[in-house]
Write an enzyme that holds these catalytic residues in place. Structure first.
Site: not given
Length: 222
Positions: A201-202
């Site tokens: 999720r970066l």
């Protein structure tokens, strides 16, 4: 009980629903201009089999700040901005006439990408609208004349009756004219953000931002 059970099952599964992203987007990957980059991603979405890759979610707000969103189709793209067409008496047009500002998002889920565009809006020149209008299927042209977009109607029959009346009106007309209440809106971007899904999720978020000194590229935390 079965319907309730199905609903509860979905509620239980929702927190666990997720997709692992694996893409990357680096500053060195970007084209010199936002319009070139957007055109490249549009081409790749089309080549990748994305259904209606020019579909975008348009967000507007009314005079009281109440937001609305809906899906429209991008029908114009150049360095002036992004164009879509609609009824000028519609709810979205009323919002745009008041605030003069909008945003759109292209959601390309299969490619783990999205593009967000926001900026001031302006009506498209009538000549440009007429040029696009001539490319629309006849049925779509008739529908634009028949539909009192965003107004409450009593039934589907009311719409069908209106369409029948329009069909009779233009039965012997080869080239249906543009309705006076119909045309294009152009969003003139001040920010265009390219989002690429990434592991853990970066995600990568890179923005073209319009400044007094021209366009700048910024990286934004996910």
């Amino acid at each position: 009980m079965s319907e309730l059970g199905n609903t509860a099952d979905v509620a239980v599964r929702l927190p666990a629903m997720r997709v692992a992203y694996d893409g990357t987007l680096d500053e060195s990957d970007l084209a010199p201009s936002w319009v070139e980059q957007l055109q490249t991603w549009l081409d790749e979405a089309l080549a990748g089999g994305v259904a209606e890759p020019n579909a975008m979610v348009l967000a507007t707000a009314d005079a009281n700040g109440l937001p609305s969103s809906r899906t429209v189709l991008c029908k114009g793209l150049d360095d002036r901005g992004i164009v879509f067409y609609t009824n000028y008496t519609s709810a979205k047009s009323h919002d745009l006439s008041v605030t003069r500002y909008a945003s759109v998002t292209f959601p390309w889920y299969p490619l783990q990408r999205q593009v967000h565009v926001r900026g001031e809006v302006e009506k498209v020149d009538p000549a440009e609208t007429a040029e696009y209008w001539a490319t629309r299927p006849r049925g779509s042209q008739l529908g634009a004349w028949a539909s009192p977009q965003s107004q409450v109607v009593t039934s589907r029959r009311e719409l069908d009756t209106a369409l029948s009346a329009v069909e009779r009106r233009f039965r012997d007309v080869e080239r249906i004219p543009v309705p006076p209440h119909w045309g294009g809106w152009r969003i003139r971007p001040d920010v265009v953000e390219f989002w690429q899904g990434r592991q853990d999720r970066l995600h990568d978020r890179l923005r073209y931002v319009c400044t007094e000194d021209g366009w700048r590229i910024q990286r934004v935390a996910p």
